[in-house]
Design a protein around this motif. Structure first.
Motif, PDB file in Angstrom:
ATOM      1  N   ILE A  13       0.835  -1.209   0.000  1.00 56.94           N
ATOM      2  CA  ILE A  13       0.000   0.000   0.000  1.00 56.94           C
ATOM      3  C   ILE A  13       0.867   1.254   0.000  1.00 56.94           C
ATOM      4  O   ILE A  13       0.592   2.224  -0.721  1.00 56.94           O
ATOM      5  CB  ILE A  13      -0.942  -0.005   1.228  1.00 56.94           C
ATOM      6  N   HIS A  14       1.939   1.232   0.787  1.00 60.58           N
ATOM      7  CA  HIS A  14       2.849   2.377   0.827  1.00 60.58           C
ATOM      8  C   HIS A  14       3.488   2.609  -0.536  1.00 60.58           C
ATOM      9  O   HIS A  14       3.580   3.747  -1.015  1.00 60.58           O
ATOM     10  CB  HIS A  14       3.933   2.158   1.883  1.00 60.58           C
ATOM     11  N   PHE A  15       3.919   1.523  -1.185  1.00 62.26           N
ATOM     12  CA  PHE A  15       4.535   1.659  -2.504  1.00 62.26           C
ATOM     13  C   PHE A  15       3.540   2.215  -3.523  1.00 62.26           C
ATOM     14  O   PHE A  15       3.864   3.109  -4.310  1.00 62.26           O
ATOM     15  CB  PHE A  15       5.078   0.320  -2.988  1.00 62.26           C
ATOM     16  N   ILE A  16       2.314   1.705  -3.517  1.00 59.74           N
ATOM     17  CA  ILE A  16       1.300   2.187  -4.461  1.00 59.74           C
ATOM     18  C   ILE A  16       1.047   3.671  -4.250  1.00 59.74           C
ATOM     19  O   ILE A  16       0.942   4.448  -5.208  1.00 59.74           O
ATOM     20  CB  ILE A  16      -0.008   1.383  -4.298  1.00 59.74           C
ATOM     21  N   TYR A  17       0.978   4.104  -2.986  1.00 60.01           N
ATOM     22  CA  TYR A  17       0.766   5.519  -2.680  1.00 60.01           C
ATOM     23  C   TYR A  17       1.889   6.388  -3.230  1.00 60.01           C
ATOM     24  O   TYR A  17       1.660   7.400  -3.889  1.00 60.01           O
ATOM     25  CB  TYR A  17       0.656   5.696  -1.160  1.00 60.01           C
ATOM     26  N   VAL A  18       3.134   5.959  -2.986  1.00 61.39           N
ATOM     27  CA  VAL A  18       4.289   6.728  -3.455  1.00 61.39           C
ATOM     28  C   VAL A  18       4.346   6.744  -4.986  1.00 61.39           C
ATOM     29  O   VAL A  18       4.647   7.768  -5.601  1.00 61.39           O
ATOM     30  CB  VAL A  18       5.598   6.143  -2.874  1.00 61.39           C
ATOM     31  N   GLU A  19       4.026   5.607  -5.600  1.00 63.72           N
ATOM     32  CA  GLU A  19       4.047   5.516  -7.063  1.00 63.72           C
ATOM     33  C   GLU A  19       3.014   6.447  -7.684  1.00 63.72           C
ATOM     34  O   GLU A  19       3.306   7.165  -8.653  1.00 63.72           O
ATOM     35  CB  GLU A  19       3.764   4.065  -7.478  1.00 63.72           C
ATOM     36  N   ILE A  20       1.817   6.453  -7.145  1.00 67.57           N
ATOM     37  CA  ILE A  20       0.746   7.305  -7.683  1.00 67.57           C
ATOM     38  C   ILE A  20       1.072   8.779  -7.476  1.00 67.57           C
ATOM     39  O   ILE A  20       0.728   9.634  -8.309  1.00 67.57           O
ATOM     40  CB  ILE A  20      -0.600   6.933  -7.028  1.00 67.57           C
ATOM     41  N   LYS A  21       1.755   9.087  -6.382  1.00 69.53           N
ATOM     42  CA  LYS A  21       2.117  10.479  -6.098  1.00 69.53           C
ATOM     43  C   LYS A  21       3.248  10.980  -6.996  1.00 69.53           C
ATOM     44  O   LYS A  21       3.582  12.162  -6.986  1.00 69.53           O
ATOM     45  CB  LYS A  21       2.530  10.623  -4.631  1.00 69.53           C
ATOM     46  N   GLY A  22       3.839  10.083  -7.796  1.00 67.73           N
ATOM     47  CA  GLY A  22       4.864  10.497  -8.743  1.00 67.73           C
ATOM     48  C   GLY A  22       6.193  10.850  -8.102  1.00 67.73           C
ATOM     49  O   GLY A  22       6.805  11.873  -8.443  1.00 67.73           O
ATOM     50  N   LYS A  23       6.650  10.002  -7.189  1.00 67.10           N
ATOM     51  CA  LYS A  23       7.953  10.206  -6.541  1.00 67.10           C
ATOM     52  C   LYS A  23       8.845   9.015  -6.886  1.00 67.10           C
ATOM     53  O   LYS A  23       8.969   8.075  -6.106  1.00 67.10           O
ATOM     54  CB  LYS A  23       7.784  10.342  -5.028  1.00 67.10           C
ATOM     55  N   PRO A  24       9.453   9.019  -8.064  1.00 67.52           N
ATOM     56  CA  PRO A  24      10.130   7.816  -8.573  1.00 67.52           C
ATOM     57  C   PRO A  24      11.267   7.298  -7.705  1.00 67.52           C
ATOM     58  O   PRO A  24      11.461   6.085  -7.593  1.00 67.52           O
ATOM     59  CB  PRO A  24      10.634   8.248  -9.952  1.00 67.52           C
ATOM     60  N   LEU A  25      12.042   8.177  -7.102  1.00 70.76           N
ATOM     61  CA  LEU A  25      13.170   7.712  -6.299  1.00 70.76           C
ATOM     62  C   LEU A  25      12.682   6.989  -5.048  1.00 70.76           C
ATOM     63  O   LEU A  25      13.176   5.913  -4.691  1.00 70.76           O
ATOM     64  CB  LEU A  25      14.070   8.886  -5.924  1.00 70.76           C
TER      65      LEU A  25
END
Length: 226
Positions: A13-25
């Motif tokens: 869930i954390h990864f999906i959130y970060v991915e959707i927010k557009g923070k690639p690093l």
């Protein structure tokens, strides 16, 4: 194991959130953690295995490791120039193809080759080819690797179905079958994301949820290998 699955779900869930927010690093880092999660589930499942099934269990483990490597390769896409997009995608396809070869070999050790596996692989790959033409996917150099990968993944789905039928849909067979189906669905969702640039949050979340659910079910199935 229940607590571990819960922790794994939180990482995903954390990864999906970060991915959707557009923070690639940050996404690269969190994706590595999420993928490490299904390897942890596998190792704990492996601890309950006896020697007659150890080789088969290890083959599933090698497939999961190849998936982890594929995850990290594909996570490089937002961090690299667009000119490297197709080579990165092909690198990911290569890793996941190796993973599916390990899965297929393990399945063939569990059950003889089923005609249904060949039929499903050919039928679904034909649909993928036709669909890519109709939807006008911009596949460039990833076209034929994608088609070959489709053949491999849906062969795995078919062989998992064949194995489940032979075992009367026992726990191990069902976990493998559902995992294989979710893997196929995940890749079908991924195609328009990569080749039509459909980056809606719903598409990204659906792809990642089905993918990580697939991998953790495959990892968990080792615990029920009898």
């Amino acid at each position: 194991m229940t607590y571990l699955i819960g922790l794994y779900a939180l990482l995903v869930i954390h990864f999906i959130y970060v991915e959707i927010k557009g923070k690639p690093l940050y996404a690269f880092f969190s994706k590595g953690l999420a993928s490490f999660g299904f390897m942890t589930v596998f190792v704990l499942s492996l601890m309950g295995q006896t020697s007659p099934h150890l080789v088969i269990a290890l083959l599933f483990g090698l497939g999961l490791i190849a998936g982890l490597l594929g995850d990290l390769y594909l996570a490089l896409r937002p961090l690299r120039p667009d000119s490297e997009n197709i080579p990165i995608i092909n690198s990911g396809i290569a890793c996941f193809s190796v993973g599916h070869i390990f899965y297929v070999v393990a399945l063939l050790m569990l059950a003889p080759l089923g005609a249904i596996a060949i039929l499903i692989a050919l039928f679904m790959t034909a649909l993928v080819v036709i669909g890519s033409k109709v939807l006008k996917f911009d596949m460039k150099g990833a076209q034929y690797p994608s088609y070959l990968y489709s053949l491999l993944i849906f062969f795995m789905v078919g062989q998992a179905l064949h194995y489940s039928l032979l075992t009367g849909f026992n726990t191990h067979g069902m976990l493998l079958l559902v995992g294989a189906l979710l893997f196929g669905i995940s890749d079908l969702i991924l195609a328009p994301i990569y080749f039509k640039k459909d980056t809606r949050s719903f598409m990204i979340a659906s792809n990642l949820v089905t993918y990580y659910a697939a991998q953790v079910l495959i990892a968990l199935s080792v615990f029920y290998l009898v």
